[in-house]
Motif scaffolding. Structure first.
Motif, mmCIF file in Angstrom:
data_model
loop_
_atom_site.group_PDB
_atom_site.id
_atom_site.type_symbol
_atom_site.label_atom_id
_atom_site.label_comp_id
_atom_site.label_asym_id
_atom_site.label_seq_id
_atom_site.Cartn_x
_atom_site.Cartn_y
_atom_site.Cartn_z
ATOM 1 N N GLN A 1 29.573 36.294 -3.197
ATOM 2 C CA GLN A 1 29.189 37.583 -3.759
ATOM 3 C C GLN A 1 28.114 37.428 -4.825
ATOM 4 N N ASN A 2 28.175 36.350 -5.608
ATOM 5 C CA ASN A 2 27.114 36.095 -6.588
ATOM 6 C C ASN A 2 25.771 35.880 -5.900
ATOM 7 N N MET A 3 25.772 35.231 -4.743
ATOM 8 C CA MET A 3 24.527 35.068 -3.976
ATOM 9 C C MET A 3 23.962 36.444 -3.618
ATOM 10 N N PHE A 4 24.785 37.301 -3.027
ATOM 11 C CA PHE A 4 24.332 38.638 -2.642
ATOM 12 C C PHE A 4 23.869 39.423 -3.872
ATOM 13 N N ASN A 5 24.624 39.342 -4.952
ATOM 14 C CA ASN A 5 24.284 40.075 -6.170
ATOM 15 C C ASN A 5 22.940 39.630 -6.749
ATOM 16 N N CYS A 6 22.548 38.384 -6.465
ATOM 17 C CA CYS A 6 21.256 37.858 -6.919
ATOM 18 C C CYS A 6 20.150 38.079 -5.891
ATOM 19 N N GLY A 7 20.473 38.746 -4.783
ATOM 20 C CA GLY A 7 19.462 39.020 -3.758
ATOM 21 C C GLY A 7 19.182 37.841 -2.860
ATOM 22 N N MET A 8 20.175 36.973 -2.714
ATOM 23 C CA MET A 8 20.022 35.788 -1.871
ATOM 24 C C MET A 8 20.990 35.888 -0.696
ATOM 25 N N GLU B 1 26.529 37.668 11.140
ATOM 26 C CA GLU B 1 27.072 38.927 10.645
ATOM 27 C C GLU B 1 26.929 38.991 9.129
ATOM 28 N N ILE B 2 26.673 40.178 8.637
ATOM 29 C CA ILE B 2 26.662 40.447 7.199
ATOM 30 C C ILE B 2 27.023 41.921 7.050
ATOM 31 N N SER B 3 27.852 42.242 6.079
ATOM 32 C CA SER B 3 28.275 43.630 5.920
ATOM 33 C C SER B 3 27.070 44.500 5.544
ATOM 34 N N PRO B 4 27.112 45.769 5.896
ATOM 35 C CA PRO B 4 25.990 46.649 5.546
ATOM 36 C C PRO B 4 25.701 46.680 4.033
ATOM 37 N N PHE B 5 26.742 46.677 3.210
ATOM 38 C CA PHE B 5 26.525 46.716 1.768
ATOM 39 C C PHE B 5 25.884 45.428 1.265
ATOM 40 N N ASP B 6 26.405 44.278 1.719
ATOM 41 C CA ASP B 6 25.829 43.007 1.275
ATOM 42 C C ASP B 6 24.393 42.860 1.766
ATOM 43 N N LYS B 7 24.124 43.336 2.970
ATOM 44 C CA LYS B 7 22.753 43.308 3.485
ATOM 45 C C LYS B 7 21.851 44.161 2.593
ATOM 46 N N ALA B 8 22.337 45.333 2.193
ATOM 47 C CA ALA B 8 21.551 46.206 1.321
ATOM 48 C C ALA B 8 21.259 45.530 -0.022
ATOM 49 N N LEU B 9 22.253 44.818 -0.569
ATOM 50 C CA LEU B 9 22.040 44.089 -1.820
ATOM 51 C C LEU B 9 20.949 43.039 -1.661
ATOM 52 N N VAL B 10 21.032 42.259 -0.596
ATOM 53 C CA VAL B 10 20.061 41.187 -0.369
ATOM 54 C C VAL B 10 18.663 41.765 -0.172
ATOM 55 N N LEU B 11 18.572 42.785 0.671
ATOM 56 C CA LEU B 11 17.252 43.368 0.955
ATOM 57 C C LEU B 11 16.642 44.063 -0.258
ATOM 58 N N ALA B 12 17.502 44.587 -1.143
ATOM 59 C CA ALA B 12 17.005 45.241 -2.354
ATOM 60 C C ALA B 12 16.545 44.224 -3.400
ATOM 61 N N GLY B 13 16.974 42.973 -3.269
ATOM 62 C CA GLY B 13 16.630 41.970 -4.263
ATOM 63 C C GLY B 13 17.761 41.666 -5.214
ATOM 64 N N GLY B 14 18.936 42.202 -4.937
ATOM 65 C CA GLY B 14 20.109 41.954 -5.774
ATOM 66 C C GLY B 14 20.696 43.237 -6.318
ATOM 67 N N TRP B 15 21.796 43.082 -7.037
ATOM 68 C CA TRP B 15 22.552 44.223 -7.521
ATOM 69 C C TRP B 15 21.745 45.130 -8.447
ATOM 70 N N VAL B 16 21.031 44.563 -9.392
ATOM 71 C CA VAL B 16 20.281 45.373 -10.362
ATOM 72 C C VAL B 16 19.222 46.219 -9.652
ATOM 73 N N ASP B 17 18.453 45.611 -8.767
ATOM 74 C CA ASP B 17 17.431 46.350 -8.010
ATOM 75 C C ASP B 17 18.067 47.391 -7.108
#
Length: 175
Positions: free
Chosen positions: A99-106, A153-169
């Protein structure tokens, strides 16, 4: 848009923990950039050198099961990020690390053991690289005149986090 992948670094072991990714003694550093030289400093694998050019030029890491176990520090994804590593591919991840990876946009990509074994078939190929299409949920590994594609596979939410550049973005665009 951010690109994911690059030269592949193969770490052929399960249970690589956050202390091996970034030793705890460096957690007092002030910036992410200060962490950069210590990537994988305490990782012990036969023939592995954390200072080698192959390690320093990696854009993606391939490992076995339970990657990122141990402490729940954000510093582990940060040290990958500051070293230009945009994705880790493994059979499984510690939940908080993933989750930290996704939150960082990775990208943290989980694949079955058989698919991981196929990727490790490129471990001795000097020019092995992996391109990752997060949107299309597909990765392509190339090297030694060979090429293979694998879906993931990647969940839609986690994909959105990664594509946005992370949680803050992501939050900036949604709230």
């Amino acid at each position: 848009m951010k690109t994911f992948g690059g030269p592949a670094l193969f770490l052929d072991r399960s249970d690589i923990n956050t202390d091996e990714i970034i030793p705890a003694k460096y957690l007092t550093e002030i910036t992410k950039e200060d962490l950069k030289p210590y990537l994988l400093e305490d990782l012990k694998l036969p023939g592995f050198d954390p200072k080698a050019e192959k390690t320093r030029s990696a854009g993606v890491v391939v490992a076995r099961a339970n990657f990122g176990c141990g402490s729940s520090r954000e510093h582990a994804p940060w040290v990958f990020e500051v070293n230009g590593i945009t994705a880790v591919i493994a059979e499984s991840f510690a939940r908080i690390f993933r989750q930290n990876m996704f939150n960082c946009g990775m990208a943290a990509i989980e694949l079955p053991a058989g698919q991981i074994d196929k990727l490790f078939g490129y471990a001795d190929v000097a020019d092995a690289s992996i391109a990752i299409d997060v949107e299309g949920q597909r990765l392509t590994i190339k090297g030694g005149g060979r090429e293979e594609s694998v879906s993931f596979e990647i969940s839609p939410f986690d994909k959105a986090l990664v594509l946005a550049g992370g949680w803050v973005d992501y939050a900036d665009t949604k709230y």
